[in-house]
Motif scaffolding. Structure first.
Motif, PDB file in Angstrom:
ATOM      1  N   ALA A 260       0.709  -1.192   0.148  1.00  0.00           N
ATOM      2  CA  ALA A 260       0.032   0.115   0.132  1.00  0.00           C
ATOM      3  C   ALA A 260       0.745   1.314   0.062  1.00  0.00           C
ATOM      4  O   ALA A 260       0.415   2.371  -0.260  1.00  0.00           O
ATOM      5  CB  ALA A 260      -1.169   0.027   1.150  1.00  0.00           C
ATOM      6  N   THR A 261       2.313   1.170   0.339  1.00  0.00           N
ATOM      7  CA  THR A 261       2.943   2.459   0.253  1.00  0.00           C
ATOM      8  C   THR A 261       3.087   2.949  -1.138  1.00  0.00           C
ATOM      9  O   THR A 261       3.221   3.977  -1.266  1.00  0.00           O
ATOM     10  CB  THR A 261       4.433   1.996   0.852  1.00  0.00           C
ATOM     11  OG1 THR A 261       4.208   1.641   2.414  1.00  0.00           O
ATOM     12  CG2 THR A 261       5.435   3.221   0.776  1.00  0.00           C
ATOM     13  N   LEU A 262       3.150   1.862  -2.239  1.00  0.00           N
ATOM     14  CA  LEU A 262       3.349   2.266  -3.410  1.00  0.00           C
ATOM     15  C   LEU A 262       1.997   2.385  -4.186  1.00  0.00           C
ATOM     16  O   LEU A 262       1.777   2.988  -5.257  1.00  0.00           O
ATOM     17  CB  LEU A 262       4.375   1.463  -4.174  1.00  0.00           C
ATOM     18  CG  LEU A 262       5.755   1.644  -3.760  1.00  0.00           C
ATOM     19  CD1 LEU A 262       6.623   0.803  -4.323  1.00  0.00           C
ATOM     20  CD2 LEU A 262       6.348   2.915  -3.940  1.00  0.00           C
ATOM     21  N   LEU A 263       1.238   1.328  -3.817  1.00  0.00           N
ATOM     22  CA  LEU A 263      -0.207   1.409  -4.397  1.00  0.00           C
ATOM     23  C   LEU A 263      -1.375   1.844  -3.193  1.00  0.00           C
ATOM     24  O   LEU A 263      -1.600   0.585  -2.529  1.00  0.00           O
ATOM     25  CB  LEU A 263      -0.377  -0.026  -4.800  1.00  0.00           C
ATOM     26  CG  LEU A 263       0.463  -0.505  -6.228  1.00  0.00           C
ATOM     27  CD1 LEU A 263       0.477  -1.815  -6.345  1.00  0.00           C
ATOM     28  CD2 LEU A 263       0.315   0.206  -7.365  1.00  0.00           C
ATOM     29  N   PRO A 264      -1.723   2.871  -3.097  1.00  0.00           N
ATOM     30  CA  PRO A 264      -2.722   3.253  -2.232  1.00  0.00           C
ATOM     31  C   PRO A 264      -4.133   2.612  -2.256  1.00  0.00           C
ATOM     32  O   PRO A 264      -4.668   2.442  -1.103  1.00  0.00           O
ATOM     33  CB  PRO A 264      -2.701   4.863  -2.211  1.00  0.00           C
ATOM     34  CG  PRO A 264      -1.667   5.174  -3.059  1.00  0.00           C
ATOM     35  CD  PRO A 264      -1.106   4.145  -3.999  1.00  0.00           C
ATOM     36  N   GLU A 265      -4.208   1.965  -3.393  1.00  0.00           N
ATOM     37  CA  GLU A 265      -5.630   1.252  -3.312  1.00  0.00           C
ATOM     38  C   GLU A 265      -5.734   0.216  -2.646  1.00  0.00           C
ATOM     39  O   GLU A 265      -6.764  -0.564  -2.379  1.00  0.00           O
ATOM     40  CB  GLU A 265      -6.127   0.917  -4.718  1.00  0.00           C
ATOM     41  CG  GLU A 265      -4.900   0.170  -5.611  1.00  0.00           C
ATOM     42  CD  GLU A 265      -3.938   0.740  -6.477  1.00  0.00           C
ATOM     43  OE1 GLU A 265      -3.621   0.643  -7.438  1.00  0.00           O
ATOM     44  OE2 GLU A 265      -3.489   2.001  -5.807  1.00  0.00           O
ATOM     45  N   PHE A 266      -4.651  -0.514  -2.318  1.00  0.00           N
ATOM     46  CA  PHE A 266      -4.320  -1.533  -1.316  1.00  0.00           C
ATOM     47  C   PHE A 266      -4.535  -1.329   0.194  1.00  0.00           C
ATOM     48  O   PHE A 266      -4.273  -2.245   0.992  1.00  0.00           O
ATOM     49  CB  PHE A 266      -3.097  -2.476  -1.552  1.00  0.00           C
ATOM     50  CG  PHE A 266      -3.331  -3.178  -2.725  1.00  0.00           C
ATOM     51  CD1 PHE A 266      -3.688  -4.468  -2.831  1.00  0.00           C
ATOM     52  CD2 PHE A 266      -2.683  -2.439  -3.947  1.00  0.00           C
ATOM     53  CE1 PHE A 266      -3.882  -4.900  -3.936  1.00  0.00           C
ATOM     54  CE2 PHE A 266      -3.156  -3.493  -5.214  1.00  0.00           C
ATOM     55  CZ  PHE A 266      -3.540  -4.751  -5.228  1.00  0.00           C
ATOM     56  N   THR A 267      -4.704  -0.120   0.512  1.00  0.00           N
ATOM     57  CA  THR A 267      -4.775   0.363   1.857  1.00  0.00           C
ATOM     58  C   THR A 267      -5.903  -0.245   2.558  1.00  0.00           C
ATOM     59  O   THR A 267      -6.983   0.150   1.957  1.00  0.00           O
ATOM     60  CB  THR A 267      -4.830   1.951   2.069  1.00  0.00           C
ATOM     61  OG1 THR A 267      -3.523   2.602   1.607  1.00  0.00           O
ATOM     62  CG2 THR A 267      -4.806   2.296   3.605  1.00  0.00           C
ATOM     63  N   GLY A 268      -5.801  -0.856   3.761  1.00  0.00           N
ATOM     64  CA  GLY A 268      -6.891  -1.552   4.041  1.00  0.00           C
ATOM     65  C   GLY A 268      -7.156  -3.017   3.784  1.00  0.00           C
ATOM     66  O   GLY A 268      -8.091  -3.508   4.064  1.00  0.00           O
ATOM     67  N   HIS A 269      -6.431  -3.251   2.584  1.00  0.00           N
ATOM     68  CA  HIS A 269      -6.741  -4.685   2.014  1.00  0.00           C
ATOM     69  C   HIS A 269      -5.680  -5.663   2.344  1.00  0.00           C
ATOM     70  O   HIS A 269      -5.563  -6.621   2.228  1.00  0.00           O
ATOM     71  CB  HIS A 269      -7.069  -4.501   0.602  1.00  0.00           C
ATOM     72  CG  HIS A 269      -8.247  -3.676   0.311  1.00  0.00           C
ATOM     73  ND1 HIS A 269      -9.319  -4.507   0.280  1.00  0.00           N
ATOM     74  CD2 HIS A 269      -8.305  -2.494  -0.140  1.00  0.00           C
ATOM     75  CE1 HIS A 269     -10.318  -3.670  -0.085  1.00  0.00           C
ATOM     76  NE2 HIS A 269      -9.924  -2.539  -0.375  1.00  0.00           N
ATOM     77  N   ILE A 270      -4.277  -4.862   2.497  1.00  0.00           N
ATOM     78  CA  ILE A 270      -3.169  -5.777   2.890  1.00  0.00           C
ATOM     79  C   ILE A 270      -2.538  -5.061   3.907  1.00  0.00           C
ATOM     80  O   ILE A 270      -2.272  -3.687   3.748  1.00  0.00           O
ATOM     81  CB  ILE A 270      -2.179  -5.832   1.500  1.00  0.00           C
ATOM     82  CG1 ILE A 270      -2.603  -6.503   0.282  1.00  0.00           C
ATOM     83  CG2 ILE A 270      -0.833  -6.398   2.144  1.00  0.00           C
ATOM     84  CD1 ILE A 270      -1.606  -6.732  -0.588  1.00  0.00           C
ATOM     85  N   TRP A 271      -2.297  -5.710   5.051  1.00  0.00           N
ATOM     86  CA  TRP A 271      -1.826  -5.092   6.294  1.00  0.00           C
ATOM     87  C   TRP A 271      -0.610  -5.698   6.725  1.00  0.00           C
ATOM     88  O   TRP A 271      -0.520  -6.689   6.830  1.00  0.00           O
ATOM     89  CB  TRP A 271      -2.798  -5.462   7.712  1.00  0.00           C
ATOM     90  CG  TRP A 271      -4.141  -4.817   7.448  1.00  0.00           C
ATOM     91  CD1 TRP A 271      -4.405  -3.519   7.831  1.00  0.00           C
ATOM     92  CD2 TRP A 271      -5.397  -5.210   7.006  1.00  0.00           C
ATOM     93  NE1 TRP A 271      -5.951  -3.180   7.673  1.00  0.00           N
ATOM     94  CE2 TRP A 271      -6.477  -4.459   7.145  1.00  0.00           C
ATOM     95  CE3 TRP A 271      -5.738  -6.521   6.454  1.00  0.00           C
ATOM     96  CZ2 TRP A 271      -7.539  -4.837   6.969  1.00  0.00           C
ATOM     97  CZ3 TRP A 271      -6.861  -6.945   5.987  1.00  0.00           C
ATOM     98  CH2 TRP A 271      -7.938  -6.075   6.192  1.00  0.00           C
ATOM     99  N   PRO A 272       0.456  -4.924   7.148  1.00  0.00           N
ATOM    100  CA  PRO A 272       1.486  -5.688   7.788  1.00  0.00           C
ATOM    101  C   PRO A 272       1.083  -6.129   9.219  1.00  0.00           C
ATOM    102  O   PRO A 272       0.125  -5.842   9.705  1.00  0.00           O
ATOM    103  CB  PRO A 272       2.576  -4.380   8.526  1.00  0.00           C
ATOM    104  CG  PRO A 272       1.762  -3.289   7.423  1.00  0.00           C
ATOM    105  CD  PRO A 272       0.373  -3.607   7.197  1.00  0.00           C
ATOM    106  N   PHE A 273       1.722  -7.240   9.376  1.00  0.00           N
ATOM    107  CA  PHE A 273       1.384  -8.050  10.641  1.00  0.00           C
ATOM    108  C   PHE A 273       2.718  -8.811  11.315  1.00  0.00           C
ATOM    109  O   PHE A 273       3.479  -9.719  10.429  1.00  0.00           O
ATOM    110  CB  PHE A 273       0.322  -9.175  10.473  1.00  0.00           C
ATOM    111  CG  PHE A 273      -0.081  -9.759  11.656  1.00  0.00           C
ATOM    112  CD1 PHE A 273      -1.293  -9.283  12.339  1.00  0.00           C
ATOM    113  CD2 PHE A 273       0.479 -10.954  12.316  1.00  0.00           C
ATOM    114  CE1 PHE A 273      -1.577  -9.871  13.537  1.00  0.00           C
ATOM    115  CE2 PHE A 273      -0.149 -11.481  13.397  1.00  0.00           C
ATOM    116  CZ  PHE A 273      -1.322 -10.946  14.055  1.00  0.00           C
TER     117      PHE A 273
END
Length: 463
Positions: A260-273
């Motif tokens: 999501a850092t480079l592809l903001p559309e993935f914010t909330g769809h891929i999380w660091p864990f």
């Protein structure tokens, strides 16, 4: 989490795997002193995903003229170099979840894909003569209370009822006494035995990258974080780093938790864990002729392999020892959480019968952290990015990448080379469709019926 995950930390700790390859020729590797001005394909991220995508592109039919691989830190310095070395297909375990999420047809494909991945992993290792301590055998699922036992039984039964293959693949041991004898776990309420493997993940990546560099002119650039990717007038992409920009026809994001850092559309769809894993020297009761013959999934998501080469146990999990809020969104792999260290240290004497007192030099010797890329559905994003011609993603492996990445990389390479989805052999639900990315972004908290740990029932390989 609705903020950017940022970038990998500058000074991460070393895993057991990384501690033992300080002679690696890929440390600090830059194939050329300066970045090339242009290339055919740029891959961002040099973990197993990036290395395998490069391998399948460069060794397949009609290989691209030039491939550049950019890595923010060292090659295989993320989850691949920190995981448990556990190649364990889900042969039934999460079927009920996948069916509820995607339907019967896709759920069966997701399960089959994991066995396909183990087979492909073995095929590539044998074909290329890769020395990575690969071992193939079996694994035990060991429920230790009725909640977990009921979950596994229900998933197994539904999988069988829907035509899922189990004959010669999954062995049920439903008698508790028989399960305890087979697994050496006094608290076992049942056991399920299924295929699995283990390996030294860094050595696999090292071999794939070295082969591509030496024989196929892959240009690997470590310590080169990508800050932005911008569309170029007339087509293609400008991949911008602190060391300059690379003009590329196609770009591949193999950035897992940092997507999501480079592809903001993935914010909330891929999380660091954030996860934690340990190297444990077993006592004599679990050494020599007494070595564990299978890998394990234990209770609510702890897992282990015992390496046939040296008898060392790699043990991960202990997530119930920490509130989920301290792990979700956490990108700090520079140190260890003491609560998780204690849980990892105390677990095996409690899980296994006759573990005994640990002598000096036995028990937990070292543990480390690593950052996984979790998704709300428990499956990765693999495919072409809509509205971004020539851009592709392979990320969000949900702590289960060793059981998915090899087939995902092969399939994505086929797409990059112009194939349609049918050529990938992957489940259609892996695609990063408009509908999937338009769905409400939320963390699904789910772990075999318990609502306190994010993720799926961790049939996995993550840290």
């Amino acid at each position: 989490m609705d903020t950017s995950p940022g970038y990998p930390r500058a000074n991460p700790c070393l895993s057991f795997w990384l501690q033992n390859v300080r002679n690696s020729p890929l440390l600090g590797h830059r194939t050329t002193s300066a970045l090339p001005e242009s290339t055919s394909i740029t891959i961002i991220g040099a973990g197993l995903s990036g290395a395998a995508i490069a391998y399948f592109l460069l060794t397949g039919p009609n290989p691209p003229a030039r491939v550049v691989l950019l890595e923010a830190r060292e090659a295989s310095d993320g989850a691949t170099g920190r995981n448990g070395g556990h190649c364990r297909p889900d042969c039934y375990r999460d079927y009920t979840h996948y069916k509820a999420e995607f339907g019967r047809e896709q759920a069966l494909k997701v399960i089959q894909n994991e066995m396909d991945t183990l087979n492909l992993m073995e095929e590539i290792i044998e074909k290329e003569g890769i020395d990575c301590d690969f071992w193939r055998g079996f694994s035990y699922d060991v429920p230790m209370d009725e909640t977990v036992a009921d979950y596994l039984a229900a998933s197994y039964q539904e999988f069988v009822a829907d035509g899922g293959p189990v004959d010669g693949i999954v062995e049920q041991i439903l008698d508790p006494d028989a399960a305890r004898h087979a697994t050496r776990c006094p608290a076992a309420t049942a056991a399920y035995k299924s295929p699995a493997g283990s390996l030294y993940p860094y050595k696999l990546v090292l071999h794939l990258l070295s082969l591509c560099i030496e024989k196929h002119e892959l240009n690997l650039q470590t310590h080169t974080p990508v800050r932005a990717v911008r569309a170029c007038p007339g087509g293609g992409w400008s991949v911008e780093t602190d060391r300059g920009a690379v003009r590329t026809d196609k770009v591949v994001y193999a950035t897992n938790p940092f997507t999501a850092t480079l592809l903001p559309e993935f914010t909330g769809h891929i999380w660091p864990f954030r996860g934690q894993c340990a190297m444990i020297v077993p006592p004599k009761a679990y050494a020599g002729k007494n070595i564990l013959e299978c890998t394990y999934m234990l209770a609510h998501g702890d897992y282990l392999i015992q390496r046939p080469k040296d008898g060392v146990i790699i043990f991960g999990g202990a997530r119930r020892s920490m509130p989920v809020e301290k792990l979700l969104g956490n990108t700090d792999d520079c140190g260890r959480l003491p609560e998780m260290t204690k849980a990892l240290k105390d677990a095996l004497p409690a899980y296994f019968e006759g573990w005994g007192e640990e002598a000096l030099g036995e028990g937990l010797i070292y543990d480390w952290s690593g950052i996984m890329g979790y998704t709300s559905e428990g499956i990765p994003y693999v495919g072409a990015l809509h509205d971004k011609p020539g851009a592709f993603v392979c990320a969000g492996h949900h702590g289960h990448g060793m059981a998915r990445i090899m087939t995902c990389a092969r399939g994505l390479a086929a797409l990059i080379q112009g194939g349609d989805w049918a050529t990938t052999g992957l489940p259609e639900c892996f695609q990063p469709t408009r509908e999937r990315l338009a769905a409400p972004a939320q963390a699904v908290v789910h772990n075999i019926g318990k609502q306190d740990v994010i993720g799926r029932a961790e049939s996995a390989v993550g840290v």
